[in-house]
Scaffold this motif. Structure first.
Motif, PDB file in Angstrom:
ATOM      1  N   ARG A  32       3.265   5.305  29.760  1.00 51.63           N
ATOM      2  CA  ARG A  32       4.233   6.205  30.392  1.00 51.63           C
ATOM      3  C   ARG A  32       5.354   6.560  29.428  1.00 51.63           C
ATOM      4  NH1 ARG A  32       4.163   7.256  36.094  1.00 51.63           N
ATOM      5  NH2 ARG A  32       6.281   8.030  35.984  1.00 51.63           N
ATOM      6  N   ASN A  35       4.034   8.844  26.759  1.00 52.92           N
ATOM      7  CA  ASN A  35       3.884  10.220  27.236  1.00 52.92           C
ATOM      8  C   ASN A  35       5.215  10.964  27.232  1.00 52.92           C
ATOM      9  OD1 ASN A  35       1.273   9.490  29.664  1.00 52.92           O
ATOM     10  ND2 ASN A  35       1.158  10.118  27.541  1.00 52.92           N
TER      11      ASN A  35
ATOM     12  N   THR B  53      -7.928   6.439  34.507  1.00 54.21           N
ATOM     13  CA  THR B  53      -7.430   7.319  35.563  1.00 54.21           C
ATOM     14  C   THR B  53      -7.930   6.890  36.943  1.00 54.21           C
ATOM     15  OG1 THR B  53      -9.261   8.789  35.021  1.00 54.21           O
ATOM     16  CG2 THR B  53      -7.115   9.350  34.109  1.00 54.21           C
ATOM     17  N   SER B  56      -6.186   3.646  37.985  1.00 55.31           N
ATOM     18  CA  SER B  56      -4.801   3.858  38.401  1.00 55.31           C
ATOM     19  C   SER B  56      -4.731   4.402  39.823  1.00 55.31           C
ATOM     20  CB  SER B  56      -4.105   4.820  37.434  1.00 55.31           C
ATOM     21  OG  SER B  56      -4.129   4.301  36.118  1.00 55.31           O
ATOM     22  N   ALA B  73      -0.899  12.326  42.749  1.00 55.74           N
ATOM     23  CA  ALA B  73      -0.583  13.158  41.592  1.00 55.74           C
ATOM     24  C   ALA B  73       0.867  12.949  41.162  1.00 55.74           C
ATOM     25  CB  ALA B  73      -0.845  14.621  41.910  1.00 55.74           C
ATOM     26  N   LEU B  76       1.365   9.344  39.655  1.00 54.94           N
ATOM     27  CA  LEU B  76       0.741   9.127  38.344  1.00 54.94           C
ATOM     28  C   LEU B  76       1.107  10.235  37.361  1.00 54.94           C
ATOM     29  CD1 LEU B  76      -2.792   7.848  39.404  1.00 54.94           C
ATOM     30  CD2 LEU B  76      -0.733   6.540  38.824  1.00 54.94           C
ATOM     31  N   ASN B  77       1.987  11.118  37.790  1.00 50.18           N
ATOM     32  CA  ASN B  77       2.474  12.156  36.894  1.00 50.18           C
ATOM     33  C   ASN B  77       1.354  13.055  36.371  1.00 50.18           C
ATOM     34  OD1 ASN B  77       4.857  13.212  35.832  1.00 50.18           O
ATOM     35  ND2 ASN B  77       4.435  12.343  33.819  1.00 50.18           N
ATOM     36  N   MET B  78       0.487  13.460  37.280  1.00 48.69           N
ATOM     37  CA  MET B  78      -0.583  14.370  36.891  1.00 48.69           C
ATOM     38  C   MET B  78      -0.602  15.558  37.842  1.00 48.69           C
ATOM     39  SD  MET B  78      -4.024  12.441  38.284  1.00 48.69           S
ATOM     40  CE  MET B  78      -4.132  11.442  36.814  1.00 48.69           C
ATOM     41  N   GLU B  79      -1.385  16.589  37.497  1.00 55.16           N
ATOM     42  CA  GLU B  79      -1.490  17.755  38.353  1.00 55.16           C
ATOM     43  C   GLU B  79      -2.373  17.463  39.553  1.00 55.16           C
ATOM     44  OE1 GLU B  79       0.241  20.563  37.984  1.00 55.16           O
ATOM     45  OE2 GLU B  79       1.217  19.444  36.384  1.00 55.16           O
ATOM     46  N   ARG B  80      -2.031  18.073  40.688  1.00 54.39           N
ATOM     47  CA  ARG B  80      -2.839  17.901  41.893  1.00 54.39           C
ATOM     48  C   ARG B  80      -4.300  18.218  41.632  1.00 54.39           C
ATOM     49  NH1 ARG B  80      -1.601  21.965  45.925  1.00 54.39           N
ATOM     50  NH2 ARG B  80      -0.546  22.853  44.129  1.00 54.39           N
ATOM     51  N   ASN B  82      -6.072  17.921  39.125  1.00 51.95           N
ATOM     52  CA  ASN B  82      -6.810  16.932  38.344  1.00 51.95           C
ATOM     53  C   ASN B  82      -7.117  15.658  39.124  1.00 51.95           C
ATOM     54  OD1 ASN B  82      -6.999  18.521  36.026  1.00 51.95           O
ATOM     55  ND2 ASN B  82      -4.954  17.911  35.381  1.00 51.95           N
ATOM     56  N   THR B  83      -6.541  15.524  40.313  1.00 45.88           N
ATOM     57  CA  THR B  83      -6.857  14.342  41.115  1.00 45.88           C
ATOM     58  C   THR B  83      -8.209  14.508  41.802  1.00 45.88           C
ATOM     59  OG1 THR B  83      -5.804  15.189  43.123  1.00 45.88           O
ATOM     60  CG2 THR B  83      -4.413  13.938  41.592  1.00 45.88           C
TER      61      THR B  83
END
Lengths: 157, 157
Positions: A32, A35, B53, B56, B73, B76-80, B82-83
């Motif tokens: 984290r 990143n 991923t 997590s 999302a 975990l600080n990712m785009e929706r 990509n989930t």
DNA sequence: TATTGTTATACTCTATAACTATA
DNA sequence: TATAGTTATAGAGTATAACAATA
């Protein structure tokens, strides 16, 4: 640390609380932080037309004139094949040159141009200034401690 | 990874010395350490059929039953978007289930299966054991210091 | 209008295999 | 045979735009 003791359940949980148990895993927390720093550095380097990979290679070339692509790959822990496009980009931007080596015509001696040196210096300075902002909460001693602890983590068999 | 051969080198005798000036950049050193820990963790998780991923996301779902994909999302600080494949993989592996929410038919309530809980527990344990190996050179106090320093680095405007 | 999940797409980084030209 | 650079390719991770169903 912050425990966000909110007794509320998940639907109203604050943005960052759901990964609490992951945060106790060092690898997750290091990632984290990594990143955050990478995204920040990418933004800085973008102003110089560099990406993190091209910047890293440029620094190695500036520091070690006549280095080869294979040596860069080893130094930056990447595959030889992946250095090709990176070196291409630096060459096309006029920041480095590929020079033939009379004693071994298989490899190139990579050297930064004056422009490459200039860009490198400016980028390194900009990164340092920016890292000062990112680390403003940490004392010089804490920064040194952090760095020292990080380098003690090595790949294990 | 192993460099068996030897004795010959251009500017320095050491194999990994060419990136010396990069190592003074905290972002670079954090990334290197992160890569080491990520590669190691990936090897551990692979034994459970998980990637970093999917692992997590599985942990978040186990810890917070009825969480939604959007919440994962954000956590975990990712785009929706990509989930979707990540949740698909967990569902197809029988580790979680998508359940309809009567009050909001747009979203799914995600819940781990018994098998999902079991896999999660085993994976978390295996990761902890492995991290013990990776960190054997660091005292408990040093590990706590490292973690505390890392979380004090945040994105800055 | 806004949000959730979804699809499609694209770009970067990374990794492997195979080729060429040299050694 | 072994190595340096190269090409092609593939897998992940990540990011954006647009859509249907629902709020």
């Amino acid at each position: 640390m912050v425990e966000a003791s909110k007794t509320q359940s998940k639907s109203t949980a604050e943005e960052g609380g759901l990964d609490a148990s992951l945060r106790s895993i060092l690898g997750y927390t290091v990632k984290r932080t990594s990143n955050i720093l990478q995204a920040d550095a990418a933004g800085v380097l973008d102003r110089f037309g560099l990406r993190i990979t091209t910047f890293s290679a440029l620094v190695v070339i500036c520091d070690h004139p006549d280095v080869t692509q294979s040596q860069i790959a080893a130094a930056l822990n990447m595959e030889r094949s992946n250095t090709v496009l990176i070196i291409d980009a630096l060459e096309q931007a006029g920041l480095i040159g590929r020079h033939r080596v009379p004693t071994d015509r298989r490899s190139y001696a990579l050297r930064a141009t004056l422009e490459g040196m200039k860009i490198r210096d400016a980028a390194v300075r900009a990164l340092a200034e920016r890292e000062e902002v990112m680390l403003h909460d940490l004392s010089q001693e804490e920064r040194a401690t952090l760095m020292a602890l990080l380098v003690r983590i090595r790949a294990q068999p």
